[in-house]
Design a protein around this motif. Structure first.
Motif, PDB file in Angstrom:
ATOM      1  N   VAL A  25       0.760  -1.267   0.046  1.00  0.00           N
ATOM      2  CA  VAL A  25       0.060   0.016   0.093  1.00  0.00           C
ATOM      3  C   VAL A  25       0.864   1.358   0.130  1.00  0.00           C
ATOM      4  CG1 VAL A  25      -1.824   1.351   1.422  1.00  0.00           C
ATOM      5  CG2 VAL A  25      -2.005  -1.259   1.169  1.00  0.00           C
ATOM      6  N   GLY A  26       1.863   1.326   0.633  1.00  0.00           N
ATOM      7  CA  GLY A  26       2.928   2.301   0.639  1.00  0.00           C
ATOM      8  C   GLY A  26       3.557   2.514  -0.557  1.00  0.00           C
ATOM      9  N   MET A  27       3.928   1.595  -1.291  1.00  0.00           N
ATOM     10  CA  MET A  27       4.307   1.656  -2.753  1.00  0.00           C
ATOM     11  C   MET A  27       3.271   2.143  -3.918  1.00  0.00           C
ATOM     12  SD  MET A  27       7.794   1.158  -2.969  1.00  0.00           S
ATOM     13  CE  MET A  27       7.972   0.520  -4.457  1.00  0.00           C
ATOM     14  N   MET A  28       2.070   1.772  -3.526  1.00  0.00           N
ATOM     15  CA  MET A  28       0.903   2.022  -4.356  1.00  0.00           C
ATOM     16  C   MET A  28       0.233   3.389  -4.193  1.00  0.00           C
ATOM     17  SD  MET A  28      -1.284  -1.413  -4.155  1.00  0.00           S
ATOM     18  CE  MET A  28      -2.724  -0.957  -5.020  1.00  0.00           C
ATOM     19  N   ASP A  29       1.088   4.183  -3.065  1.00  0.00           N
ATOM     20  CA  ASP A  29       0.331   5.452  -2.538  1.00  0.00           C
ATOM     21  C   ASP A  29       0.700   6.442  -3.845  1.00  0.00           C
ATOM     22  OD1 ASP A  29      -0.698   7.170  -0.970  1.00  0.00           O
ATOM     23  OD2 ASP A  29       1.121   8.018  -0.209  1.00  0.00           O
ATOM     24  N   ARG A  30      -0.165   7.388  -4.237  1.00  0.00           N
ATOM     25  CA  ARG A  30      -0.225   8.479  -5.263  1.00  0.00           C
ATOM     26  C   ARG A  30      -0.519   7.962  -6.591  1.00  0.00           C
ATOM     27  NH1 ARG A  30       4.599  12.442  -3.179  1.00  0.00           N
ATOM     28  NH2 ARG A  30       3.620  12.873  -1.134  1.00  0.00           N
ATOM     29  N   ARG A  31      -0.089   6.551  -6.809  1.00  0.00           N
ATOM     30  CA  ARG A  31      -0.455   5.919  -8.426  1.00  0.00           C
ATOM     31  C   ARG A  31      -1.807   5.329  -8.125  1.00  0.00           C
ATOM     32  NH1 ARG A  31       2.496   2.130  -9.074  1.00  0.00           N
ATOM     33  NH2 ARG A  31       3.363   1.907  -7.039  1.00  0.00           N
ATOM     34  N   TYR A  32      -2.336   4.888  -6.949  1.00  0.00           N
ATOM     35  CA  TYR A  32      -3.564   4.256  -6.948  1.00  0.00           C
ATOM     36  C   TYR A  32      -4.517   4.754  -5.940  1.00  0.00           C
ATOM     37  CZ  TYR A  32      -1.205   0.359  -9.047  1.00  0.00           C
ATOM     38  OH  TYR A  32      -0.482  -0.670  -9.897  1.00  0.00           O
ATOM     39  N   ASP A  33      -5.928   4.763  -6.081  1.00  0.00           N
ATOM     40  CA  ASP A  33      -7.006   5.642  -5.397  1.00  0.00           C
ATOM     41  C   ASP A  33      -6.929   4.817  -3.986  1.00  0.00           C
ATOM     42  OD1 ASP A  33      -8.703   3.533  -5.949  1.00  0.00           O
ATOM     43  OD2 ASP A  33      -9.659   4.917  -7.461  1.00  0.00           O
ATOM     44  N   ALA A  34      -7.722   5.323  -3.001  1.00  0.00           N
ATOM     45  CA  ALA A  34      -7.918   4.532  -1.626  1.00  0.00           C
ATOM     46  C   ALA A  34      -8.850   3.157  -1.898  1.00  0.00           C
ATOM     47  CB  ALA A  34      -8.986   5.308  -0.820  1.00  0.00           C
ATOM     48  N   ALA A  35      -9.503   3.231  -3.072  1.00  0.00           N
ATOM     49  CA  ALA A  35     -10.517   1.924  -3.049  1.00  0.00           C
ATOM     50  C   ALA A  35      -9.638   0.844  -3.708  1.00  0.00           C
ATOM     51  CB  ALA A  35     -11.764   2.223  -4.139  1.00  0.00           C
ATOM     52  N   GLN A  36      -8.787   1.080  -4.731  1.00  0.00           N
ATOM     53  CA  GLN A  36      -8.033   0.019  -5.142  1.00  0.00           C
ATOM     54  C   GLN A  36      -6.727  -0.310  -4.166  1.00  0.00           C
ATOM     55  OE1 GLN A  36      -6.515   2.545  -8.214  1.00  0.00           O
ATOM     56  NE2 GLN A  36      -8.003   2.159  -9.532  1.00  0.00           N
ATOM     57  N   LYS A  37      -6.277   0.624  -3.150  1.00  0.00           N
ATOM     58  CA  LYS A  37      -5.495   0.192  -2.155  1.00  0.00           C
ATOM     59  C   LYS A  37      -6.057  -0.790  -1.027  1.00  0.00           C
ATOM     60  CE  LYS A  37      -3.860   4.277  -1.533  1.00  0.00           C
ATOM     61  NZ  LYS A  37      -3.325   5.613  -1.059  1.00  0.00           N
ATOM     62  N   LYS A  38      -7.347  -0.332  -0.974  1.00  0.00           N
ATOM     63  CA  LYS A  38      -8.276  -1.428  -0.001  1.00  0.00           C
ATOM     64  C   LYS A  38      -8.393  -2.758  -0.693  1.00  0.00           C
ATOM     65  CE  LYS A  38     -10.843  -2.267   3.329  1.00  0.00           C
ATOM     66  NZ  LYS A  38     -10.382  -2.498   4.872  1.00  0.00           N
ATOM     67  N   ASP A  39      -8.459  -2.872  -1.837  1.00  0.00           N
ATOM     68  CA  ASP A  39      -8.930  -3.988  -2.811  1.00  0.00           C
ATOM     69  C   ASP A  39      -7.486  -4.817  -2.700  1.00  0.00           C
ATOM     70  OD1 ASP A  39     -11.321  -3.767  -3.422  1.00  0.00           O
ATOM     71  OD2 ASP A  39     -10.952  -3.159  -5.452  1.00  0.00           O
ATOM     72  N   ALA A  40      -6.209  -4.070  -2.496  1.00  0.00           N
ATOM     73  CA  ALA A  40      -4.993  -4.757  -2.440  1.00  0.00           C
ATOM     74  C   ALA A  40      -4.922  -5.679  -1.299  1.00  0.00           C
ATOM     75  CB  ALA A  40      -3.881  -3.934  -2.619  1.00  0.00           C
ATOM     76  N   GLU A  41      -5.341  -4.831  -0.366  1.00  0.00           N
ATOM     77  CA  GLU A  41      -5.411  -5.220   1.306  1.00  0.00           C
ATOM     78  C   GLU A  41      -6.140  -6.684   1.346  1.00  0.00           C
ATOM     79  OE1 GLU A  41      -6.914  -4.058   5.798  1.00  0.00           O
ATOM     80  OE2 GLU A  41      -6.465  -2.559   4.224  1.00  0.00           O
ATOM     81  N   LEU A  42      -7.420  -6.328   0.779  1.00  0.00           N
ATOM     82  CA  LEU A  42      -8.682  -7.481   0.844  1.00  0.00           C
ATOM     83  C   LEU A  42      -8.043  -8.611   0.211  1.00  0.00           C
ATOM     84  CD1 LEU A  42     -11.952  -5.419   0.428  1.00  0.00           C
ATOM     85  CD2 LEU A  42     -11.070  -6.585   2.464  1.00  0.00           C
ATOM     86  N   LEU A  43      -7.508  -8.351  -1.039  1.00  0.00           N
ATOM     87  CA  LEU A  43      -7.128  -9.641  -1.700  1.00  0.00           C
ATOM     88  C   LEU A  43      -5.833 -10.262  -1.238  1.00  0.00           C
ATOM     89  CD1 LEU A  43      -6.884 -11.192  -4.516  1.00  0.00           C
ATOM     90  CD2 LEU A  43      -5.303  -9.432  -5.371  1.00  0.00           C
ATOM     91  N   TRP A  44      -5.032  -9.711  -0.223  1.00  0.00           N
ATOM     92  CA  TRP A  44      -3.940 -10.479   0.301  1.00  0.00           C
ATOM     93  C   TRP A  44      -4.690 -11.349   1.543  1.00  0.00           C
ATOM     94  CZ3 TRP A  44       0.537 -12.105  -0.223  1.00  0.00           C
ATOM     95  CH2 TRP A  44       1.372 -12.492   0.687  1.00  0.00           C
ATOM     96  N   LYS A  45      -5.625 -10.688   2.357  1.00  0.00           N
ATOM     97  CA  LYS A  45      -6.322 -11.329   3.085  1.00  0.00           C
ATOM     98  C   LYS A  45      -6.975 -12.636   2.590  1.00  0.00           C
ATOM     99  CE  LYS A  45      -6.748  -7.766   6.543  1.00  0.00           C
ATOM    100  NZ  LYS A  45      -7.842  -6.527   7.461  1.00  0.00           N
ATOM    101  N   GLN A  46      -7.466 -12.389   1.614  1.00  0.00           N
ATOM    102  CA  GLN A  46      -8.212 -13.617   0.928  1.00  0.00           C
ATOM    103  C   GLN A  46      -7.279 -14.613   0.793  1.00  0.00           C
ATOM    104  OE1 GLN A  46     -10.010 -12.805  -2.904  1.00  0.00           O
ATOM    105  NE2 GLN A  46     -10.898 -14.902  -3.105  1.00  0.00           N
ATOM    106  N   PHE A  47      -5.875 -14.332  -0.103  1.00  0.00           N
ATOM    107  CA  PHE A  47      -4.892 -15.245  -0.159  1.00  0.00           C
ATOM    108  C   PHE A  47      -4.646 -15.940   1.081  1.00  0.00           C
ATOM    109  CE2 PHE A  47      -0.402 -15.955  -0.927  1.00  0.00           C
ATOM    110  CZ  PHE A  47      -0.574 -16.964  -1.664  1.00  0.00           C
TER     111      PHE A  47
END
Length: 579
Positions: free
Chosen positions: A480-502
């Motif tokens: 999420v830190g690396m994605m900052d400024r290049r992705y919006d909040a919803a997309q960063k949240k999806d990264a978090e949810l995707l990792w938790k799903q995995f």
């Protein structure tokens, strides 16, 4: 010399005695008003009030004359005194005050008083006048009044609001409101009919039939209920009952425009296209609705489905003239001409004035915002989502749950949670996708936070929730830190949810994640793909200082567990259209 009247003169009937009471001064005030002598009228009304200070009518008369004289502020002071100190049930005072405020151009206060009157008055003595005043206030304030109900027309305003919710596809809200209306007015037939439709759109078939049964108990000949019942019987497969009902409906020639349209659309849904065509032709001759592009499409659909292709072509051309920006007439004209050119059967045409679902998917795949807006606002599409979630096969349900993560919609999140809690899904991937979509919709982590004040929904892919570890969280934080400024909040949240799903899918056999940067890169890569962002393994690998082959290998591993590719390529589910 002034003569005095003696008691003897009175007793002999030479002089008529005068009784000075409220009625005396009231009558004098009325005579003065008839002569437009407002000062005298006001003086006499005041005397009437002095004699009967607890009679609210006298006060209202005095307020009325003050209003006639243009003294609106004083008039309202008296009316407020009546409501606060004499008779709070005299609801017409609110109406009088609304008029006074309108005359003073204090429109907000006029609206407040008028709404109060409409919501409290039982008899509706000034209902017509109120509607006229409401139109004025709507114009002046440039918005509709926040009216919850009209007491003298119990349930009518609420029903209009419920019908609007149905048209917006907000079926759950509509059901709650309609059920409340019917508690107070159980013989409100239109509310029963619309409640049945709301249940039907949500896939609650038994409840829909129950509601229609109540209508037909109250009014056996109600055309709306009979048409709805016919559609329900078709879905139920009750062919004998349906045939008997259809014979009656086919012989029905309705008079009212609304009934003609209802019967026409019902006949179309039930495959009686020639009969539907006849009714739609009748409507096109009506000057009130004959200029509507949608109506020409309905007629064209009925004609095309009946084999009357020349008539269908004529109607679509007319629809195109009435709606030059519309894509629907052009699409169906092209489809018809192509089929005739190739000597192929013309495909069945939906009566909905919109593109077929598959054509809409082509437009939506590159525009998630458009897709989300359609699902939020189009009741037919929302209905197909409800039906697919309740009655679709596993593959359809999987596609729906994956699509829903892009739609921030409270009603859809309620349906997803109901599916998870009441209809346990059999496949791990389907359950995981449903939970991920639910987390995305609510913005909450269902592993740790209860939804809507209820018990936490446990992760469906395992019976025991894993104790979240620091090295797992570190990968989320770093990505999420690396994605900052290049992705919006919803997309960063999806990264978090995707990792938790995995991690959840791997649990309890979760390995130690060596090369954390590789996993972070794979997580960002898959999140980007999930949002249709152009990205390559090499590009992401450079950012995290790892090799492209490592990113590719880790991304494949995550995809095996979470089925990301299917989510990307089949994000939009191929539903059967509803008419």
């Amino acid at each position: 010399m002034i003569e005095r009247t003696s008691e003897q003169d009175v007793s002999n009937g030479k002089v008529i005695p005068i009784t000075l009471d409220a009625n005396f001064f009231f009558e004098r005030a009325v005579r003065s008003m008839d002569r437009f002598q407002y000062d005298k009228a006001l003086k006499n009304f005041r005397k009437a009030v002095e004699y009967e200070p607890d009679n609210p009518v006298n006060h209202c008369n005095m307020a009325g004359i003050l209003s006639e004289m243009g003294n609106y502020e004083a008039s309202n002071d008296i009316l407020s005194h009546v409501l606060e100190n004499i008779d709070s049930a005299l609801t017409e005072c609110h109406f009088y005050m609304a008029n006074n405020y309108a005359n003073m151009e204090r429109f907000e206060e006029a609206e407040r008083c008028l709404v109060k009157y409409l919501e409290e008055d039982v008899n509706g003595d000034f209902l017509l006048e109120s509607e006229e005043l409401m139109e004025l206030l709507n114009y002046e304030l440039d918005r509709p009044a926040p009216l919850n109900r009209i007491r003298s027309r119990e349930g009518v305003v609420e029903h209009d609001r419920a019908r609007a919710l149905l048209e917006e596809g907000k079926f759950t809200e509509a059901v709650k409101l309609l059920e409340d209306i019917l508690k107070n007015t159980p013989d409100f037939l239109a509310a029963h009919n619309n409640l049945a439709l709301a249940y039907f759109y949500m896939g609650r078939f038994a409840k829909a039939k129950e509601s229609i049964g109540r209508v037909l108990d109250l009014a056996p000949g109600d055309l709306h209920a009979l048409c709805n019942l016919a559609i329900f019987l078709q879905y139920e497969g009750a062919h004998e009952q349906l045939e008997r009902l259809l014979r009656m409906l086919e012989a029905t020639i309705p008079f009212h425009q609304e009934h003609v349209f209802k019967l026409a659309t019902t006949m179309g849904i039930l495959g009686r296209h020639r009969i539907a065509y006849g009714h739609f032709r009748r409507l096109l001759k009506d000057e009130e609705v004959g200029g509507d592009a949608g109506l020409y499409h309905y007629c064209a659909a009925a004609a095309s489905n009946s084999g009357l292709y020349a008539e269908a072509q004529r109607c679509w051309r007319q629809a195109g003239k009435l709606d030059p920006e519309g894509v629907v007439p052009r699409f169906y004209l092209a489809q018809l001409q192509q089929a005739q050119k190739e000597h192929q059967p013309v495909p069945p045409v939906s009566y909905n004035y919109q593109l077929p679902f598959q054509e809409q998917l082509k437009l939506w795949k590159d525009n998630k915002g458009s897709f989300a807006e359609e699902v939020r606002t189009n009741p037919l599409i929302r209905s197909s989502f409800f039906w697919a979630l309740r009655y679709g096969d596993s593959n359809t349900k999987l596609q729906v749950t994956q699509a829903l993560r892009w739609i921030e919609d409270e009603e859809m999140s309620e349906v997803l949670r109901e599916i998870l809690e009441q209809q346990p899904l059999q496949e791990d991937k389907l359950q995981a996708a449903a939970l991920l979509s639910l987390q995305r919709l609510t913005g909450k982590d269902t592993e740790t936070e209860p939804l809507l004040g209820e018990e936490p929904v446990s992760a469906p892919w395992h019976k025991v929730q894993p104790e979240w570890k620091e090295d797992w969280q570190r990968i989320i934080d770093q990505t999420v830190g690396m994605m900052d400024r290049r992705y919006d909040a919803a997309q960063k949240k999806d990264a978090e949810l995707l990792w938790k799903q995995f991690v959840g899918n791997l649990y309890p056999d979760v390995p130690f994640f060596r090369h954390a940067e590789g996993w972070c890169a794979a997580l960002e890569y898959l999140t980007a793909k999930l949002h249709s962002r152009p990205v390559t393994y090499r590009e992401v690998a450079l950012r995290y200082g790892v090799s492209p082959s490592m990113v590719s290998r880790y991304a494949r591993r995550m995809d095996e567990e979470c089925n990301i590719k299917q989510s990307v390529t089949e994000r939009f589910p191929p539903f059967t259209e509803n008419i």
